[in-house]
Write an enzyme that holds these catalytic residues in place. Structure first.
Site, PDB file in Angstrom:
ATOM      1  N   SER A 100      -7.239   1.131 -13.485  1.00 52.35           N
ATOM      2  CA  SER A 100      -7.270  -0.296 -13.781  1.00 52.35           C
ATOM      3  C   SER A 100      -8.230  -0.571 -14.937  1.00 52.35           C
ATOM      4  O   SER A 100      -8.021  -0.074 -16.037  1.00 52.35           O
ATOM      5  CB  SER A 100      -7.630  -1.063 -12.497  1.00 52.35           C
ATOM      6  OG  SER A 100      -7.293  -2.414 -12.603  1.00 52.35           O
TER       7      SER A 100
ATOM      8  N   ASP B 172       2.868  -2.904  -7.775  1.00 50.47           N
ATOM      9  CA  ASP B 172       1.574  -2.916  -8.447  1.00 50.47           C
ATOM     10  C   ASP B 172       1.370  -4.187  -9.256  1.00 50.47           C
ATOM     11  O   ASP B 172       2.289  -4.696  -9.901  1.00 50.47           O
ATOM     12  CB  ASP B 172       1.491  -1.708  -9.386  1.00 50.47           C
ATOM     13  CG  ASP B 172       0.079  -1.229  -9.663  1.00 50.47           C
ATOM     14  OD1 ASP B 172      -0.819  -2.080  -9.769  1.00 50.47           O
ATOM     15  OD2 ASP B 172      -0.099  -0.001  -9.787  1.00 50.47           O
TER      16      ASP B 172
ATOM     17  N   HIS C 261      -1.421  -1.527  -6.013  1.00 52.02           N
ATOM     18  CA  HIS C 261      -2.344  -1.094  -7.063  1.00 52.02           C
ATOM     19  C   HIS C 261      -3.190   0.103  -6.667  1.00 52.02           C
ATOM     20  O   HIS C 261      -3.880   0.672  -7.510  1.00 52.02           O
ATOM     21  CB  HIS C 261      -3.258  -2.269  -7.425  1.00 52.02           C
ATOM     22  CG  HIS C 261      -3.947  -2.162  -8.748  1.00 52.02           C
ATOM     23  ND1 HIS C 261      -3.328  -1.732  -9.903  1.00 52.02           N
ATOM     24  CD2 HIS C 261      -5.237  -2.437  -9.112  1.00 52.02           C
ATOM     25  CE1 HIS C 261      -4.179  -1.771 -10.906  1.00 52.02           C
ATOM     26  NE2 HIS C 261      -5.337  -2.180 -10.453  1.00 52.02           N
TER      27      HIS C 261
END
Length: 300
Positions: free
Chosen positions: A105, A243, A270
């Site tokens: 991320s 996600d 995610h």
């Protein structure tokens, strides 16, 4: 499994790290850059099983300003260059001359910026739930928000207009978003709760903004899509079917990095490292082993 913890001096402060495992001969360590911003690394602790399963060390650290690292009160630090420099400082202090790099991320943004400086000694790059463009990510998260039930959207919009983001009603509405596209496990595992409840809000707000779908911070214009062809490493991209890093946002990375492999985890959002941990570690471990094999063997 042996664990070593310590700190690295960085810009007059201290960055905390944890090294898990001894590492088997021929197995390079994995250096993990977690997401956030302003979030401790705990939610990625499922990767700590890799040393036992693959014989390689895994190195975690808490980025400056959060977790077990120092918490300087200096808004001037909350820019991308601080975290790219910190990654290099951790790597140098721990003697990680030859290493695999993993970014999740926000950590994928740091990892991409670091890789684009062309540092020596990187064996591979893994981009998990990655971001190549903040504007593209924002467009997708706004689309996801708009798909929430009408009453949830109304609550979010009302509190955002009033500036009452600390209201319990608003926080509960946000969990509707996160429960769909951040982590679909119910209940959330303790290590994710630890990270999520210990985010340093001023760091996150200065870099990103108050919400996932409204990027107002220093990263609002960040975009490396046009530079992806410069990356010359074995690259693994991972994301979940549900996600927050959607296919529309991740696709340009898979298309733009020569030879990149993209694996989608069907039961995950995610955090496939927590939602499908065994399969995730298998996929990651296989990629790391192939990446550090001799070139001739990889081509065979």
């Amino acid at each position: 499994m042996p664990v070593i913890e310590g700190t690295v001096p960085f810009l007059g402060h201290h960055t905390w790290y944890r090294v898990v495992g001894n590492g088997r001969a021929g197995r390079l360590p994995l250096l993990v850059v977690n997401g956030g911003p302003g979030c401790p690394h705990d939610y990625l602790d499922d990767l700590a099983a890799l040393p036992e399963e693959t014989g390689r060390q895994v190195v975690f650290y808490d980025q400056t300003g959060c977790g077990r690292s120092d918490h300087p009160d200096d808004p001037a630090l909350w820019v991308m260059s601080t975290f790219v420099e910190e990654l290099g400082a951790v790597r140098a202090a721990l003697g990680l001359d030859r290493v695999h790099l993993y970014g999740h991320s926000w950590g994928s943004q740091i990892a991409l910026e670091y890789v684009l400086t062309r540092p020596a000694g990187l064996a591979s790059l893994t981009l998990a739930g990655p971001i190549a463009s903040a504007p593209a990510h924002q467009a997708e998260t706004r689309r996801l928000k708009d798909s929430l039930p009408a009453d949830v959207r109304e609550t979010l919009d009302r509190h955002e207009a009033a500036g009452t983001l600390d209201d319990e009603e608003y926080q509960e509405a946000c969990l509707e978003f996160y429960g769909r596209w951040l982590c679909r496990l119910d209940p959330w595992p303790p290590h994710l709760v630890r990270s999520f409840t210990n985010i340093r809000e001023d760091v996150a707000g200065t870099l990103w903004g108050a919400t996932e779908w409204n990027i107002t911070g220093n990263l609002k214009d960040w975009d490396v899509t046009g530079r992806l062809r410069e990356i010359d490493l074995p690259v693994l991209i991972t994301s979940g079917r549900h996600d927050v890093a959607t296919p529309a946002a991740v696709g340009p990375l898979a298309d733009g990095i020569r030879g990149a492999s993209w694996v989608v985890f069907e039961e995950s959002s995610h955090l496939p490292s927590a939602e499908e941990p065994e399969r995730y570690r298998q996929v990651l471990g296989d990629f790391l082993a192939a990446a550090e094999a001799p070139t001739a063997a990889r081509a065979a």
